[in-house]
Design an enzyme around this catalytic site. Structure first.
Site, short mmCIF file in Angstrom:
data_model
loop_
_atom_site.label_atom_id
_atom_site.label_comp_id
_atom_site.label_asym_id
_atom_site.label_seq_id
_atom_site.Cartn_x
_atom_site.Cartn_y
_atom_site.Cartn_z
CE1 TYR A 159 -86.92 -117.39 30.60
CE2 TYR A 159 -85.73 -116.62 32.92
CZ TYR A 159 -86.42 -117.16 31.07
OH TYR A 159 -85.15 -116.09 29.90
CD GLU B 60 -89.08 -114.56 30.18
OE1 GLU B 60 -89.16 -115.25 28.90
OE2 GLU B 60 -87.66 -113.21 29.40
CG HIS C 290 -89.94 -117.07 24.64
ND1 HIS C 290 -91.14 -117.16 25.43
CD2 HIS C 290 -89.02 -116.74 25.04
CE1 HIS C 290 -90.72 -116.75 27.09
NE2 HIS C 290 -89.54 -116.18 26.51
CD GLU C 291 -85.86 -115.22 22.93
OE1 GLU C 291 -85.49 -113.75 23.19
OE2 GLU C 291 -86.06 -116.37 23.93
CG HIS D 176 -93.75 -106.30 25.03
ND1 HIS D 176 -93.07 -107.52 26.58
CD2 HIS D 176 -94.45 -105.18 25.45
CE1 HIS D 176 -93.94 -106.21 27.41
NE2 HIS D 176 -94.61 -105.76 26.69
CG HIS E 116 -89.10 -111.87 24.67
ND1 HIS E 116 -89.52 -111.49 26.22
CD2 HIS E 116 -88.29 -113.37 24.76
CE1 HIS E 116 -89.49 -112.24 26.82
NE2 HIS E 116 -88.29 -113.26 26.19
#
Length: 723
Positions: free
Chosen positions: A658, A513, A484-485, A491, A488
């Site tokens: 979220y 998110e 997930h991180e 991105h 980011h």
């Protein structure tokens, strides 16, 4: 591995050589330079002559240049081991926030921006968005309030809210609490977890004991494995009270936000905050949260009933005189959720973790991003760091010796160009940010000369440290967190915006998110789990020997497979939505508490609200788990809101994002990737259509362009079994 020609990036990485003194000097310098730049625009341009080119463009160039240093100056407070450096970084952020408030309330610049907007020039879409957003930001920062006492009060509130935010997060980062336990009290907690705990000195009152901190690598395994319910209760309640100095700060922040919103003419802070989000209004958010809550309620009750039966069976088997009661406690949940997974699904999280050593898992994740998005990651180590460092000293390009740094490139199909720098800071340290997050260090943008400035981005996490006998091993939920991180981070890296204002994850909060949440699906795909896995015993002879030593009492242990077995993968995937209703009800508790405190009917109602009682009452009602209140401790036994950094750090009236982002992320995955998650054509289309845009256009427009239609909730509710 990239060809050697790609090892000399066209832009040097940033350096991390600040001292407490230099941080303050540099902060004051960039503030003075930025103020001078704003003064030049204000003095050189009249309202009649104001255009995008002579007002917005120089202001945006100044913003771009300032961001190259400002983000890093404020970053040290989250990662430095030097408390004086952290303090200086905190002070720097206060100075920069005060300057930001000053700049956002300059009436001379506001008049020029308003005049430029009125010209209705033909601009490219991103420049038009910048112009409109800059104008709206001035209004939302108080310049719609007539000059005088009310505007002065608004400015005071903005300054105080900035101070509260910094102090609140500093308290969380600096938190050093914990509890001394005997080994017996921690019975059941895995030995490799216990081995990392601080040990009591001989002759002291804590001799023979170990110190459990509230950091995640200590906290979660204890709540998951400690067989002593009193230990779990003690840990849970203490964790809810670990930052009680934040209790008055939280209340003050919420009250000030409400006052500020009313000064601007809004009925409450939620209405103010949501105006420029995808949701637009509190009603949209409340309807979404309310609908989801009603859909999840029966599932939550059913899951609680099943877990309560597991609890009763477990306790009866360990104590023949056990008499069941009606309670299923907050501190029971992680423990009996694990017991259920092991009993009903033969799921052993410790065994699964053996197949996900941190470094090989990261390598596997980066390979997925290479194949999907056309990227190449080159780790910079040893002498390469010296060559690439502006100072010639490789240690200068990282803030701590444990930090890994990569240069990131496009592959040949994408043109072989440089993309940016990725940093990984993976283990806990004193004073370090305590969760997992992505920090932009330097944004990307188009420079004055038309060339691109490339971004630098950092993942800051807290995984267990490797030992002599084991590498750092990731539980599956930690694999999901890391992916997930990293999402980011990608991105942040691949964004291609003109202005730093819209770079990467600088989107509206109820969309930001979604890209990372979509990528979490790869962690539930059999082929990708297999590709990511590698049993730690295959990494070195020393690890193999340690593994064999650990199996000496296990007569059935055979040689582990190098890759995670298919049966283990299938067992894991079967559990994806086990107790999902309770998990999502927990998220709803956070989201509904957030909306409750940010949309009171009156300011007086808010003043009278007991935030701790409200937090705990809502949790009991929504999450359907018992707390100490059922033991006669009242509703103020804990102050969970004081540990809730999101609500002070930018997710105020936005935590619902979220859940709402999951609607978009699930829609994108089901529609485009579910049938073939590694489709490189779609991966590149996603990169160029969604990720590259950052916040440079309306996020709903981005979604519709990628999906080819309006987004739908169908896939989200189908995935949760609630269709």
């Amino acid at each position: 591995m990239a060809p050697s020609a790609l090892r000399s990036p066209p832009q040097a990485p940033p350096v991390f050589t600040a001292t407490p003194e230099s941080i303050i000097v540099d902060t004051k310098r960039i503030i003075n330079e930025s103020r001078a730049s704003q003064d030049r625009v204000a003095s050189a341009v009249t309202a009649d002559a104001a255009t995008f080119g002579n007002v917005l463009l120089p202001l945006s160039h100044d913003e771009n240049i300032m961001a190259l240093e400002a983000h890093i100056l404020g970053f040290y407070q989250s990662v430095s081991t030097d408390s004086t450096l952290r303090d200086a970084s905190t002070e720097a952020e206060k100075l920069m926030d005060e300057f930001s408030i000053e700049a956002s309330m300059r009436e001379d610049l506001f008049k020029l921006v308003a005049a430029a907007l009125a010209k209705k020039e033909e601009l490219d879409p991103e420049s038009q968005k910048l112009l409109e957003k800059e104008h709206k930001d001035f209004v939302r920062n108080g310049l719609g309030i007539p000059a005088g006492p009310q505007r002065d009060r608004f400015k005071e509130i903005k300054k105080r809210l900035s101070q509260i935010s910094i102090e609140f997060q500093k308290n969380l980062n600096e938190e050093k609490g914990g509890i001394w336990f005997s080994r017996e009290e921690l019975d059941g907690v895995p030995e490799d977890v216990l081995g990392g705990f601080q040990k009591g000195e001989e002759g002291s009152e804590n001799a023979g004991k170990v110190f459990l901190t509230f950091k995640y690598p200590d906290l979660f395994p204890t709540l998951k494995y400690a067989t002593n319910a009193e230990t779990r209760q003690k840990v849970f309640v203490a964790n809810e009270n670990k930052c009680n100095q934040n209790v008055p700060l939280f209340k003050e922040a919420v009250l000030l936000r409400d006052e500020a919103a009313r000064l601007l003419g809004y009925p409450n802070h939620a209405t103010f905050r949501l105006e420029d989000k995808m949701a637009k209004t509190p009603k949209t958010v409340n309807d979404f949260l309310g609908d989801l809550r009603s859909r999840l309620k029966d599932g939550g009750l059913s899951e609680r009933k099943a877990l309560k039966a597991i609890k009763d069976e477990y306790l009866k088997s360990h104590n023949a005189s056990y008499v069941p009661d009606e309670h299923y406690f907050l501190w029971d949940h992680r423990f009996f959720d694990r017991v259920m997974l092991e009993k009903d699904y033969s799921l052993d999280h410790q065994l699964i973790a053996e197949y996900f050593p941190l470094q090989t898992t990261i390598a596997g994740m980066l390979q997925i991003f290479e194949e999907l998005f056309g990227l190449v990651f080159v780790e910079i180590t040893g002498e390469e760091r010296d060559k690439i460092s502006p100072s010639g000293k490789g240690g200068d390009i990282v803030w701590h010796e444990e930090v890994q740094v990569f240069s990131v490139w496009d592959d040949e199909g994408e043109g072989s160009g440089f993309v940016g720098y990725l940093y990984l800071d993976l283990f806990p340290r004193t004073g370090k940010y305590g969760h997992a997050a992505n920090f932009n260090l330097q944004p990307g943008f188009i420079k004055k000369d038309g060339t691109r400035r490339y971004p630098a981005t950092a993942l800051v996490c807290n995984f267990s440290k490797p030992t002599a006998k084991k590498p750092s091993l990731l539980k599956h939920d930690e694999v999901v967190t890391l992916f997930h991180e990293l999402g980011h981070g990608i991105h942040d890296l691949v964004a291609r915006t003109t202005y730093s204002r819209f770079h990467g994850t600088n989107t509206v909060r109820d969309f930001v998110e979604a890209p990372s949440q979509m990528l979490e699906n790869w962690c539930w795909t059999p082929s990708q789990l297999k590709a990511l896995s590698k049993h730690y015993s295959t990494l070195s002879p020393a690890y193999k020997e340690a593994w064999l030593e650990a199996q000496k009492d296990n007569a059935t242990a055979g040689e582990p497979e190098e890759k995670i077995p298919d049966a283990l993968i299938q067992n894991l995937i079967k559990t994806k939505h086990v107790n999902d209703a309770l998990f999502n009800l927990r998220q709803l508790h956070f989201g509904i508490f957030d909306m409750t405190v940010h949309q009171p009917k009156t300011h007086e109602e808010l003043k009278a609200m007991d935030f701790s009682a409200t937090y705990n009452e809502l949790r009991k009602q929504i999450a359907q788990l018992d707390g100490p209140e059922v033991l006669g401790k009242g509703d103020t036994w804990g102050n969970g809101q004081a540990t809730f950094g999101h609500l002070i750090g930018g997710y105020d009236a936005g935590y619902y994002g979220y859940l709402s982002s999951q609607v978009y992320s699930t829609d994108m995955f089901y529609s485009v990737f579910k049938s073939n998650p590694m489709n490189p054509k779609e991966g590149r289309r996603y990169r160029h259509t969604v990720l590259e845009r950052g916040g440079s256009q309306d996020e709903m427009t981005t979604l519709k362009q990628f999906l080819g239609r309006e987004p739908s909730t169908d896939a989200f509710y189908k995935e949760l079994g609630l269709a």
